[in-house]
Structures are given as C-alpha cells and as structure tokens.
Design a protein around this motif. Structure first.
Motif, PDB file in Angstrom:
ATOM      1  N   ILE A 339       0.854  -1.182   0.000  1.00 46.81           N
ATOM      2  CA  ILE A 339       0.000   0.000   0.000  1.00 46.81           C
ATOM      3  C   ILE A 339       0.895   1.239   0.000  1.00 46.81           C
ATOM      4  O   ILE A 339       1.919   1.275   0.681  1.00 46.81           O
ATOM      5  CB  ILE A 339      -0.909   0.015   1.241  1.00 46.81           C
ATOM      6  N   THR A 340       0.506   2.249  -0.767  1.00 45.65           N
ATOM      7  CA  THR A 340       1.248   3.513  -0.755  1.00 45.65           C
ATOM      8  C   THR A 340       0.382   4.593  -0.112  1.00 45.65           C
ATOM      9  O   THR A 340      -0.847   4.533  -0.145  1.00 45.65           O
ATOM     10  CB  THR A 340       1.641   3.942  -2.176  1.00 45.65           C
ATOM     11  N   TYR A 341       1.056   5.603   0.470  1.00 44.89           N
ATOM     12  CA  TYR A 341       0.357   6.638   1.227  1.00 44.89           C
ATOM     13  C   TYR A 341       0.714   8.031   0.732  1.00 44.89           C
ATOM     14  O   TYR A 341       1.835   8.273   0.282  1.00 44.89           O
ATOM     15  CB  TYR A 341       0.692   6.512   2.724  1.00 44.89           C
ATOM     16  N   THR A 342      -0.243   8.928   0.832  1.00 47.94           N
ATOM     17  CA  THR A 342      -0.003  10.334   0.517  1.00 47.94           C
ATOM     18  C   THR A 342       0.789  10.965   1.664  1.00 47.94           C
ATOM     19  O   THR A 342       0.861  10.419   2.770  1.00 47.94           O
ATOM     20  CB  THR A 342      -1.323  11.093   0.352  1.00 47.94           C
ATOM     21  N   GLN A 343       1.354  12.133   1.410  1.00 44.36           N
ATOM     22  CA  GLN A 343       2.086  12.836   2.457  1.00 44.36           C
ATOM     23  C   GLN A 343       1.157  13.201   3.606  1.00 44.36           C
ATOM     24  O   GLN A 343       1.539  13.135   4.782  1.00 44.36           O
ATOM     25  CB  GLN A 343       2.740  14.098   1.901  1.00 44.36           C
ATOM     26  N   GLU A 344      -0.080  13.542   3.270  1.00 43.60           N
ATOM     27  CA  GLU A 344      -1.061  13.875   4.308  1.00 43.60           C
ATOM     28  C   GLU A 344      -1.322  12.673   5.217  1.00 43.60           C
ATOM     29  O   GLU A 344      -1.406  12.812   6.450  1.00 43.60           O
ATOM     30  CB  GLU A 344      -2.370  14.330   3.650  1.00 43.60           C
ATOM     31  N   GLU A 345      -1.420  11.471   4.627  1.00 41.57           N
ATOM     32  CA  GLU A 345      -1.640  10.253   5.418  1.00 41.57           C
ATOM     33  C   GLU A 345      -0.414   9.908   6.254  1.00 41.57           C
ATOM     34  O   GLU A 345      -0.539   9.495   7.417  1.00 41.57           O
ATOM     35  CB  GLU A 345      -1.999   9.097   4.480  1.00 41.57           C
ATOM     36  N   ILE A 346       0.758  10.112   5.690  1.00 39.63           N
ATOM     37  CA  ILE A 346       2.002   9.858   6.440  1.00 39.63           C
ATOM     38  C   ILE A 346       2.080  10.793   7.641  1.00 39.63           C
ATOM     39  O   ILE A 346       2.423  10.381   8.764  1.00 39.63           O
ATOM     40  CB  ILE A 346       3.232  10.023   5.523  1.00 39.63           C
ATOM     41  N   ASP A 347       1.756  12.066   7.424  1.00 42.20           N
ATOM     42  CA  ASP A 347       1.775  13.040   8.527  1.00 42.20           C
ATOM     43  C   ASP A 347       0.753  12.664   9.603  1.00 42.20           C
ATOM     44  O   ASP A 347       1.032  12.786  10.804  1.00 42.20           O
ATOM     45  CB  ASP A 347       1.468  14.443   7.989  1.00 42.20           C
ATOM     46  N   PHE A 348      -0.435  12.216   9.182  1.00 35.12           N
ATOM     47  CA  PHE A 348      -1.480  11.775  10.124  1.00 35.12           C
ATOM     48  C   PHE A 348      -0.956  10.604  10.955  1.00 35.12           C
ATOM     49  O   PHE A 348      -1.097  10.586  12.189  1.00 35.12           O
ATOM     50  CB  PHE A 348      -2.721  11.356   9.337  1.00 35.12           C
ATOM     51  N   GLY A 349      -0.332   9.631  10.279  1.00 39.03           N
ATOM     52  CA  GLY A 349       0.205   8.461  10.971  1.00 39.03           C
ATOM     53  C   GLY A 349       1.285   8.825  11.973  1.00 39.03           C
ATOM     54  O   GLY A 349       1.314   8.301  13.097  1.00 39.03           O
ATOM     55  N   LYS A 350       2.168   9.730  11.594  1.00 37.34           N
ATOM     56  CA  LYS A 350       3.247  10.138  12.504  1.00 37.34           C
ATOM     57  C   LYS A 350       2.699  10.925  13.698  1.00 37.34           C
ATOM     58  O   LYS A 350       3.231  10.822  14.809  1.00 37.34           O
ATOM     59  CB  LYS A 350       4.286  10.956  11.745  1.00 37.34           C
ATOM     60  N   LYS A 351       1.624  11.677  13.474  1.00 39.98           N
ATOM     61  CA  LYS A 351       1.000  12.400  14.585  1.00 39.98           C
ATOM     62  C   LYS A 351       0.345  11.414  15.550  1.00 39.98           C
ATOM     63  O   LYS A 351       0.415  11.597  16.777  1.00 39.98           O
ATOM     64  CB  LYS A 351      -0.045  13.393  14.050  1.00 39.98           C
ATOM     65  N   ILE A 352      -0.255  10.348  15.010  1.00 32.14           N
ATOM     66  CA  ILE A 352      -0.789   9.266  15.862  1.00 32.14           C
ATOM     67  C   ILE A 352       0.335   8.684  16.708  1.00 32.14           C
ATOM     68  O   ILE A 352       0.190   8.475  17.932  1.00 32.14           O
ATOM     69  CB  ILE A 352      -1.426   8.151  14.996  1.00 32.14           C
ATOM     70  N   GLN A 353       1.477   8.414  16.088  1.00 30.74           N
ATOM     71  CA  GLN A 353       2.621   7.840  16.814  1.00 30.74           C
ATOM     72  C   GLN A 353       3.133   8.797  17.879  1.00 30.74           C
ATOM     73  O   GLN A 353       3.448   8.386  19.001  1.00 30.74           O
ATOM     74  CB  GLN A 353       3.719   7.469  15.816  1.00 30.74           C
ATOM     75  N   GLU A 354       3.194  10.084  17.552  1.00 30.74           N
ATOM     76  CA  GLU A 354       3.617  11.085  18.539  1.00 30.74           C
ATOM     77  C   GLU A 354       2.638  11.127  19.713  1.00 30.74           C
ATOM     78  O   GLU A 354       3.053  11.169  20.881  1.00 30.74           O
ATOM     79  CB  GLU A 354       3.695  12.461  17.870  1.00 30.74           C
ATOM     80  N   SER A 355       1.352  11.075  19.402  1.00 29.96           N
ATOM     81  CA  SER A 355       0.316  11.170  20.444  1.00 29.96           C
ATOM     82  C   SER A 355       0.281   9.950  21.352  1.00 29.96           C
ATOM     83  O   SER A 355      -0.236  10.023  22.470  1.00 29.96           O
ATOM     84  CB  SER A 355      -1.066  11.357  19.792  1.00 29.96           C
ATOM     85  N   THR A 356       0.792   8.809  20.877  1.00 26.74           N
ATOM     86  CA  THR A 356       0.795   7.570  21.677  1.00 26.74           C
ATOM     87  C   THR A 356       2.203   7.187  22.124  1.00 26.74           C
ATOM     88  O   THR A 356       2.451   6.054  22.523  1.00 26.74           O
ATOM     89  CB  THR A 356       0.162   6.419  20.876  1.00 26.74           C
ATOM     90  N   ASN A 357       3.122   8.166  22.037  1.00 25.45           N
ATOM     91  CA  ASN A 357       4.504   7.982  22.515  1.00 25.45           C
ATOM     92  C   ASN A 357       5.227   6.833  21.813  1.00 25.45           C
ATOM     93  O   ASN A 357       5.926   6.040  22.452  1.00 25.45           O
ATOM     94  CB  ASN A 357       4.518   7.767  24.037  1.00 25.45           C
ATOM     95  N   LYS A 358       5.051   6.761  20.510  1.00 31.81           N
ATOM     96  CA  LYS A 358       5.730   5.752  19.698  1.00 31.81           C
ATOM     97  C   LYS A 358       6.701   6.435  18.742  1.00 31.81           C
ATOM     98  O   LYS A 358       6.516   7.611  18.395  1.00 31.81           O
ATOM     99  CB  LYS A 358       4.706   4.937  18.886  1.00 31.81           C
ATOM    100  N   PRO A 359       7.745   5.727  18.291  1.00 31.16           N
ATOM    101  CA  PRO A 359       8.655   6.312  17.297  1.00 31.16           C
ATOM    102  C   PRO A 359       7.891   6.747  16.051  1.00 31.16           C
ATOM    103  O   PRO A 359       7.035   6.004  15.553  1.00 31.16           O
ATOM    104  CB  PRO A 359       9.622   5.167  16.979  1.00 31.16           C
TER     105      PRO A 359
END
Length: 477
Positions: A339-359
C-alpha cells in the motif's frame, strides 16, 4: 501540448503495465472492487459511526446484510440464536468458499477521525479493532466473487458470514455449534493491523468464566461478627490468582475484572462477582490452569465462610494454522504490492505515533516473505476465528490500517479506521482475499492441498464447543 501528450501516454502506459501484472480474472476482480469502492467506504464509515458493541450490532448487521441482499445474495438472518448474525449465500455446487465479516465495536473508546485523542462522545464505544473495515472488506470480496460466478467465469458457492460479538462473548462459537460451516470447503478471514502479511501464526486459546460469592450482610460497625463478607472471598480469590502467576508457564495469561464487590462502605457485602479469563498458546495447556483456578474459588469461599458459584461464559480454541493457504495468499500480496500513502496520510500516521509515545516512523505495508510458523507464539491475542479453523481450513490475512506501533483496542485505531488510511487497507484486503478465493475456485488441487493440511494438523482432536447449553447471552433491549 506536446509535453502533456507525452505525460498522458506515460501515465496510460503505466496503468496498462500495472493491469498486465495481474492475470485476466484477477484484473477483473480488482476492477470490481474498485468499482464498488465508493459504496464500500460509505458502508464502513456508517458502521464506524454507529460503533455498536457485542450482540447489539443491529444497525451494523442490517447495513451489511441489506447490501448483500441488494447484490443478489440470499440472506439468512438471525442464525444461531443471535439477531445480528447472518449468512449471505450466492451460487451453487462446489467448491463452497466462506469468508468472515466482523462488525462489533469496543466500549469506552469513542474518537473522531483526528490524530490526537478527541472523543466523538465521551465514554461511548469506538471501532478500536477496525471491525467496521473487517466486515466491509470481506463483503466487498464476496461481491467480487459473486460477479465472477454470475458471469460464468467460475463455478461454485460463496458464503459471507456476518459474525457478531467477537470482542466479548465470541459469537462464532454458537455459529459453529449450529453447523454453519459444515458444507464449507475453505474459509477466508482477515484482520486490520499495523502490518500486511499472510498470517501463518496461531493465537491464544482462552476460557471466560464468572465467579460469584454469596455471604451474609451485616452492619460493618455495629455487628460485623454477624456478617459473612462476599468481598473478603473475592479478595482472597484474586490474591490466589496473583500468587499463582509465579507458578505457570510463561505462555499463560490470567486476567480478571471485578464487577461487584459491595455497594457501600458500612455494610458487610453479601454478594461479590468477578469475571476471569485464562489463556495459553494451546487449549491443552489452558485447561489445567482453568481447573486449578476454579479450585481456588472453593478455597476462597471456605476461608471467608461463604458460598460460591462458577458459571462458564465461553471458551475459544487457538487458531489452527494452514500454511498451504498462507502460500496462496502470499502470492496475491506479492502481485498487489505494498500500500502507498499520501504525504497527508504519512503526517497523520506520525501524529498518531507522537500522540501515543511511539517512534514516528510511519507505516509498515511491506510485503515480506512468508514467515516461519512459531509453535508456541507468545504475545498473541485470541479470536473466535480459532473455533472456525478447527472445523474448516482457514486462510488468514493481516493488512495495514494504522501506523506502525499503534496501540490496538485504543482511540488511535478508531481514528485511522474512520479515514483514508483505514479505507486503503480495507480495499486492499478485499482485493487480496477475493484473488485468493479466485485461486481456489480455479484450482481444485489447491483446495485439496489446503484441506489435506487441515486434516493433518487437526489430527485426532475432536472439536467441542466451550459454551454453556442454551442460547447466546443476548442483552435485553
């Protein structure tokens, strides 16, 4: 103009080459699912918004069953004594290929489709396991196969199983007991996750039971000697379980939820109740621990001088792995690619990781080689797909619907399941499962190989559903 023409030609050529990667019938399958994509996303989002919990998924079940009916399936509703369970069937004759669909939510994790914790309605349920995607993707795959049967490209029967209450009472056990998979040759399932792979690992067997203690109420200050405390027995019981943890194998898991331990501080409580769950990598390992923990309830009751009662809720098998089926699924994942992701989806995913204290490392949708099956996999969960897999060969799939490391059964999964990250995984899963089903319809030898491995792995084991006699525990409305 010339540059635009060259660009158009390049894009068209790329599309043609991508389509040529797939065999003709698989390209038709992919096109079918893409054609239904808009309505599948709408169905998933509607189920996501309803977020109905175990055996109360009336709206979600109706959405899926009605859509199956609209697409030409014959639908049998309210099967196995559960109003929200159904079977949608199309076609005739062999092979009969089944596919599972789940749609129940989890309590207390309501969340908007945003990457920071923000409930839609505080304390309400949410799809923290992605079952809004699960049921919808499986129905999408079933519809694509139905269209292939209808057009005469393949022959056989497809069955979509609408299976409620995976998160609590394990509804598939009652459906298995009803014999709903008796005529199925091979079953397909998937689960949303943070990886994409053909699943050739097992799960944990478990048993759920309730322990109740019955004592004698009394005034806690004026005459406590006239009381017999049910909560004393409960505390002694849970202490026994916790001491027992030191003396079980590392693969064993024990949990409990205290549901009632008295109502006020100045009354010796005459009633207490605890829900207990025991797990192990094998049912054969779980059962002796279950028997020992039941004995502890008697000991606690004796020490507190109260009565007690143990009630079985339900119990499930570990998944019976099928590597032959996993190999078929693996080939289709390699055909589809990651699966490939847009930059917007990548940013959303990284914000999820930041919010849950994950790399903040984004997504894992790589298609890795088929993994070796680990005999006693620790750190796994449990599912009533296990009971299906002991009655019919089952092929399972994980597909990425959330960023790497996302805490499951949490608000973060709910957020991803209500937007394009979850949608992409759902459509991908539908394609992978439908293509795997197509292989089985087109290649009888594959079906026989999968069934032969199932027989060898099951051996002499005689399946016995671990549920109380009588109907499922349907909540009153």
């Amino acid at each position: 103009m010339k540059q635009l023409t060259i660009l158009f030609f390049a894009l068209t050529s790329s599309l043609i080459l991508a389509q040529q990667k797939l065999p003709k019938n698989k390209a038709i399958i992919e096109a079918s699912i893409e054609n239904h994509k808009t309505e599948l996303v709408a169905i998933s989002d509607e189920i996501w918004a309803k977020a109905e919990t175990a055996l109360e998924e009336y709206g979600s079940s109706e959405i899926l069953s009605d859509h199956a009916e609209k697409n030409g399936f014959k639908v049998q509703k309210g099967v196995a004594g559960m109003p929200t369970a159904f079977v949608a069937t199309y076609g005739s004759g062999k092979p009969v290929i089944g596919i599972l669909g789940e749609f129940d939510a989890l309590p207390g994790i309501s969340q908007k489709a945003v990457p920071t914790k923000n409930p839609l309605e505080e304390g309400s349920p949410g799809h923290g396991c992605g079952h809004n995607l699960f049921g919808t993707a499986s129905l999408g795959a079933a519809i694509a196969i139905k269209e292939m049967i209808q057009s005469g490209k393949i022959k056989g029967t497809v069955k979509f199983f609408g299976t409620p209450s995976e998160e609590k009472f394990f509804g598939k056990i009652w459906m298995v007991r009803e014999g709903l998979w008796d005529d199925v040759d091979v079953n397909i399932s998937w689960h949303p996750g943070a990886k994409t792979e053909a699943d050739v690992q097992s799960t944990l067997a478990l048993v759920d039971f309730k322990v109740e203690f019955f004592g004698q109420a009394a005034h806690a200050a004026m005459d406590p000697w006239n009381g017999k405390s049910a909560s004393d027995a409960l505390e002694l019981y849970t202490a026994g379980i916790n001491y027992y943890r030191e003396h079980v194998k590392p693969s064993v898991r024990m949990h409990y939820h205290i549901q009632d331990a008295g109502q006020v501080v100045n009354v010796v409580p005459d009633y207490a109740r605890v829900w207990v769950r025991i797990r192990d990598t094998k049912r054969s390992g779980m059962l002796p621990v279950y028997e020992r923990v039941k004995e502890m309830a008697e000991g606690a009751a004796i020490m507190a001088d109260v009565d007690y009662k143990i009630s079985l809720i339900s119990g499930i098998y570990e998944v019976l792995v099928n590597r032959s089926g996993g190999e078929i699924m693996q080939n289709n994942l390699e055909l589809l690619g990651p699966i490939t992701y847009t930059q917007e989806e990548i940013d959303f995913g990284k914000k999820i990781q930041e919010s849950t204290n994950k790399p903040q490392i984004g997504f894992n949708s790589n298609i890795n080689p088929l993994k070796a099956t680990i005999e006693n996999l620790e750190g796994a969960g449990s599912t009533d797909v296990g009971d299906v897999s002991w009655n019919v060969p089952n092929i399972n799939l994980w597909v990425t619907t959330a960023p790497n490391g996302t805490p499951w059964h949490s608000w973060a999964v709910v957020a991803c399941g209500g937007m394009s990250i979850g949608h992409k995984g759902m459509i991908y899963a539908a394609k992978a499962m439908a293509m795997t089903m197509l292989d089985l319809y087109e290649n009888p030898k594959m079906v026989e190989k999968v069934k032969q491995e199932y027989k060898e792995r099951k051996g002499a084991e005689i399946y016995k559903a671990m549920i109380p006699d009588g109907p499922p525990p349907i909540p009153s409305r």
